[in-house]
Write a protein that holds these residues in place. Structure first.
Motif, PDB file in Angstrom:
ATOM      1  N   ALA A  80       0.826  -1.205   0.000  1.00 18.83           N
ATOM      2  CA  ALA A  80       0.000   0.000   0.000  1.00 18.83           C
ATOM      3  C   ALA A  80       0.863   1.260   0.000  1.00 18.83           C
ATOM      4  O   ALA A  80       0.505   2.275  -0.615  1.00 18.83           O
ATOM      5  CB  ALA A  80      -0.928  -0.005   1.212  1.00 18.83           C
ATOM      6  N   ALA A  81       2.001   1.209   0.694  1.00 19.97           N
ATOM      7  CA  ALA A  81       2.910   2.361   0.710  1.00 19.97           C
ATOM      8  C   ALA A  81       3.457   2.631  -0.690  1.00 19.97           C
ATOM      9  O   ALA A  81       3.572   3.790  -1.119  1.00 19.97           O
ATOM     10  CB  ALA A  81       4.054   2.114   1.695  1.00 19.97           C
ATOM     11  N   VAL A  82       3.801   1.564  -1.411  1.00 21.09           N
ATOM     12  CA  VAL A  82       4.274   1.726  -2.790  1.00 21.09           C
ATOM     13  C   VAL A  82       3.174   2.341  -3.654  1.00 21.09           C
ATOM     14  O   VAL A  82       3.429   3.227  -4.488  1.00 21.09           O
ATOM     15  CB  VAL A  82       4.735   0.376  -3.359  1.00 21.09           C
ATOM     16  CG1 VAL A  82       5.024   0.487  -4.854  1.00 21.09           C
ATOM     17  CG2 VAL A  82       5.969  -0.134  -2.613  1.00 21.09           C
ATOM     18  N   ALA A  83       1.937   1.873  -3.451  1.00 19.52           N
ATOM     19  CA  ALA A  83       0.815   2.414  -4.226  1.00 19.52           C
ATOM     20  C   ALA A  83       0.630   3.907  -3.954  1.00 19.52           C
ATOM     21  O   ALA A  83       0.405   4.695  -4.881  1.00 19.52           O
ATOM     22  CB  ALA A  83      -0.465   1.645  -3.890  1.00 19.52           C
ATOM     23  N   ARG A  84       0.714   4.312  -2.680  1.00 20.27           N
ATOM     24  CA  ARG A  84       0.590   5.729  -2.351  1.00 20.27           C
ATOM     25  C   ARG A  84       1.732   6.540  -2.968  1.00 20.27           C
ATOM     26  O   ARG A  84       1.524   7.656  -3.452  1.00 20.27           O
ATOM     27  CB  ARG A  84       0.573   5.903  -0.830  1.00 20.27           C
ATOM     28  CG  ARG A  84      -0.718   5.442  -0.169  1.00 20.27           C
ATOM     29  CD  ARG A  84      -0.565   5.429   1.354  1.00 20.27           C
ATOM     30  NE  ARG A  84      -0.274   6.747   1.882  1.00 20.27           N
ATOM     31  CZ  ARG A  84      -1.198   7.633   2.257  1.00 20.27           C
ATOM     32  NH1 ARG A  84      -2.478   7.334   2.144  1.00 20.27           N
ATOM     33  NH2 ARG A  84      -0.844   8.807   2.744  1.00 20.27           N
ATOM     34  N   TRP A  85       2.914   5.983  -2.943  1.00 18.59           N
ATOM     35  CA  TRP A  85       4.074   6.672  -3.501  1.00 18.59           C
ATOM     36  C   TRP A  85       3.925   6.891  -5.007  1.00 18.59           C
ATOM     37  O   TRP A  85       4.256   7.955  -5.541  1.00 18.59           O
ATOM     38  CB  TRP A  85       5.334   5.866  -3.182  1.00 18.59           C
ATOM     39  CG  TRP A  85       6.563   6.351  -3.882  1.00 18.59           C
ATOM     40  CD1 TRP A  85       7.087   7.617  -3.870  1.00 18.59           C
ATOM     41  CD2 TRP A  85       7.435   5.559  -4.707  1.00 18.59           C
ATOM     42  NE1 TRP A  85       8.233   7.671  -4.639  1.00 18.59           N
ATOM     43  CE2 TRP A  85       8.469   6.420  -5.164  1.00 18.59           C
ATOM     44  CE3 TRP A  85       7.448   4.217  -5.098  1.00 18.59           C
ATOM     45  CZ2 TRP A  85       9.486   5.977  -5.992  1.00 18.59           C
ATOM     46  CZ3 TRP A  85       8.463   3.783  -5.920  1.00 18.59           C
ATOM     47  CH2 TRP A  85       9.465   4.650  -6.354  1.00 18.59           C
ATOM     48  N   ARG A  86       3.379   5.870  -5.695  1.00 16.34           N
ATOM     49  CA  ARG A  86       3.225   5.953  -7.149  1.00 16.34           C
ATOM     50  C   ARG A  86       1.917   6.610  -7.571  1.00 16.34           C
ATOM     51  O   ARG A  86       1.691   6.846  -8.753  1.00 16.34           O
ATOM     52  CB  ARG A  86       3.287   4.535  -7.759  1.00 16.34           C
ATOM     53  CG  ARG A  86       4.596   3.809  -7.502  1.00 16.34           C
ATOM     54  CD  ARG A  86       5.740   4.469  -8.248  1.00 16.34           C
ATOM     55  NE  ARG A  86       5.516   4.433  -9.699  1.00 16.34           N
ATOM     56  CZ  ARG A  86       6.304   5.007 -10.585  1.00 16.34           C
ATOM     57  NH1 ARG A  86       7.367   5.676 -10.170  1.00 16.34           N
ATOM     58  NH2 ARG A  86       6.050   4.935 -11.881  1.00 16.34           N
TER      59      ARG A  86
END
Length: 563
Positions: free
Chosen positions: A16-22
């Motif tokens: 989820a953190a990667v999704a928020r970052w991207r």
């Protein structure tokens, strides 16, 4: 088991953190990764009782969502929210139930209607995350968020009714309606009791940590007590959240600043786990298909998935047309009343309340207008989530439901949840962009409203300072007026040099601190009055109050450093 859940949570949060970052929709990415990970041998296959999952995940997510919903916007959009959150759930459950009974008669009619109640309520987490990222208009976001706050109550009440029928109880249509009304009434009462108690605590206890801790515990207490009293825990949590959120500006700024990141982190953690858990159920679904008769269950899953996709738009557009017609009828009725001999428009009363003006009357009786493009987005924002899967898992323990029917319900619930998440979730951004459903007009209106209310807010603050100046010389001596004027300029002109203003105010720091806090309090009260009068949207008011909270935090920080 505990270690497995921990590693699943860590992995879900990382994805989820990667999704928020991207800038990607986190629920969709977490679900897709979990589906792929379920085939990896060393990934744990966790299983949680459906009742436990609902009791742990649902209360905090509902409460956090209710805190952020504008009560004024919710109240104005209530007719649309009620149609989607109650009647659409009932219609979907009935259509899916009848189709499921026709495709798989072995489910029995009560079992098929139970399946309909399970797959009926959408979960707005995915739609809300996509809508916020793409700038959906507030009118659409309010309807989607409001629907998700009450449709679970309708679904869970129907689930209890059909579960009782499966267990052998005799339940009539009026008995089911009575159970629903009892659940709503008890839930609202419990929620308001908890909301009032929590608000009193937040206004009387000046400890943000204590208030935040009780805020974390309260949703679980309201949900559990309402369910124990045969009420709706969902309605209890929603009522409490709406009450506390509406009155949040009356509490200390420290409580608000502590609360916001706390609930953002809680939501992020719970939502990541929920969508990972949904994806990780794939091995169980595959096992259910291989052990039983896979063909009929696959057919049933496809039929139900198509049904939930089709029923929503077929309901939304006629319901919207009916709502517009009903609004016109209500306005004509009250216009006739206002034009009656001897009755001035300013004296019209609405349901026995105090007299209101004609403009206020029109505002209260007119539904939020949604275009066909808005309704297209709402029609396609029907992704299912944790409630559907958790109630399906809970159905396995119901008396009167055989093992094959229970397996079929779990498989169908999984297919509908994942299918809607992927089909609708992946195409919803494209639909929003293709139709051009954005909030450019609302942003311009907010900017104008913000400019106007800031001017009135400054005027209210200046009036308070003028009144205080008249009594300042009597209280502290005329020689303190230059310092007062310097500090007043610092309050009105935030771009002034803070250190210079502080140096002039240093001889009477306590008095100047009280003056600054009083100035902020007057401006906050003015914003609340503007909201009560209907001149200020709750979203703009919250933006202004957040800025004032930052001012008060800076003031207290300077005081702490000085001491």
């Amino acid at each position: 088991m505990e270690a497995s859940i921990f590693f699943v949570i860590v992995g879900a949060v990382a994805v989820a953190a990667v999704a928020r970052w991207r800038g990607w929709p986190a629920p969709l990415l977490v679900t897709v990764v979990a589906l792929a990970a379920s085939f990896v041998p060393f990934v744990p296959n966790i299983s949680i009782d459906g009742h436990v999952l609902l009791n742990i995940v649902l209360p905090p997510l509902l409460y956090s969502a209710a805190l952020d919903v504008s009560f004024v916007g919710f109240h104005r959009a209530l007719p649309q929210i009620r149609r989607l959150g109650v009647w659409l759930v009932v219609v979907t459950a009935a259509v899916v139930g009848l189709l499921a009974w026709w495709v798989m008669p072995s489910l029995t009619l009560p079992g098929a209607l139970l399946l309909g109640a399970i797959v009926a309520p959408p979960d707005a987490v995915s739609a809300a995350s996509i809508g916020r990222r793409l700038g959906l208009p507030r009118r659409v976001m309010t309807v989607l968020s409001g629907e998700s706050l009450i449709n679970d109550a309708t679904s869970l009440t129907m689930f209890r009714v059909f579960a009782a029928i499966l267990a052998g109880a005799t339940v009539t249509v009026w008995g089911g309606v009575g159970q629903f009304l009892l659940a709503v009434g008890v839930g609202m009462l419990v929620g308001l009791v908890f909301g009032v108690a929590l608000h009193q605590l937040r206004t009387r206890v000046d400890d943000a940590v204590v208030n935040g801790t009780f805020g974390l515990l309260a949703p679980f207490g309201a949900y559990a007590i309402a369910e124990e009293l045969l009420g709706s825990g969902v309605i209890a949590v929603v009522a409490m959240g709406l009450f506390v959120g509406f009155n949040a500006p009356k509490t200390s700024y420290a409580t608000r600043q502590q609360e916001a990141p706390l609930w953002l982190s809680a939501d992020f953690l719970l939502e990541s786990f929920v969508f990972a858990y949904i994806g990780l159920q794939l091995p169980r679904v595959v096992a259910d298909l291989t052990e039983g008769e896979g063909g009929p269950i696959v057919t049933l899953s496809v039929v139900v998935l198509v049904a939930v996709l089709v029923v929503r738009p077929l309901f939304v557009y006629p319901a919207g047309a009916w709502g517009r017609w009903w609004t016109r009828m209500r306005l004509r009725k009250w216009e006739r009343l206002a034009s009656a001999p001897g009755v001035a428009s300013a004296q019209v009363r609405l349901r026995g309340r105090r007299p209101i003006s004609e403009d206020q009357l029109r505002r209260r009786l007119t539904e939020t207008r949604l275009s066909w493009r808005d309704n297209a987005v709402i029609s396609w924002a029907g992704m299912r989530g944790v409630v559907t899967l958790a109630t399906a898992l809970a159905a396995a323990d119901l008396a009167g439901l055989d093992a094959r029917a229970a397996d079929a319900i779990v498989v169908v619930a999984f297919v509908v949840t994942v299918g809607t998440l992927l089909l609708q979730g992946l195409t919803l951004p494209w639909l929003i962009r293709a139709l051009g459903v954005v909030d450019d007009t609302e942003r311009e209106e907010d900017a104008r409203e913000l400019l106007a209310v800031r001017e009135r807010n400054r005027d209210a603050g200046k009036a308070y300072l003028r009144e205080m100046r008249r009594t300042w010389a009597d209280r502290h001596g005329a020689d303190q007026l230059p310092a007062f004027d310097a500090f007043a300029k610092r309050l009105v002109r935030v771009e002034a040099d803070a250190e210079q203003a502080e140096a002039k105010a240093r001889p009477t720091a306590e008095q100047f601190t009280a003056l600054a806090k009083g100035w902020l309090a007057v401006r906050r009260e003015m914003l609340l009055e503007e909201r009560r009068a209907g001149n200020l949207s709750e979203e703009v008011m919250r933006e202004l109050i957040t800025a004032m909270d930052a001012e008060e935090l800076a003031l207290d920080t300077r005081i702490a450093l000085r001491t």
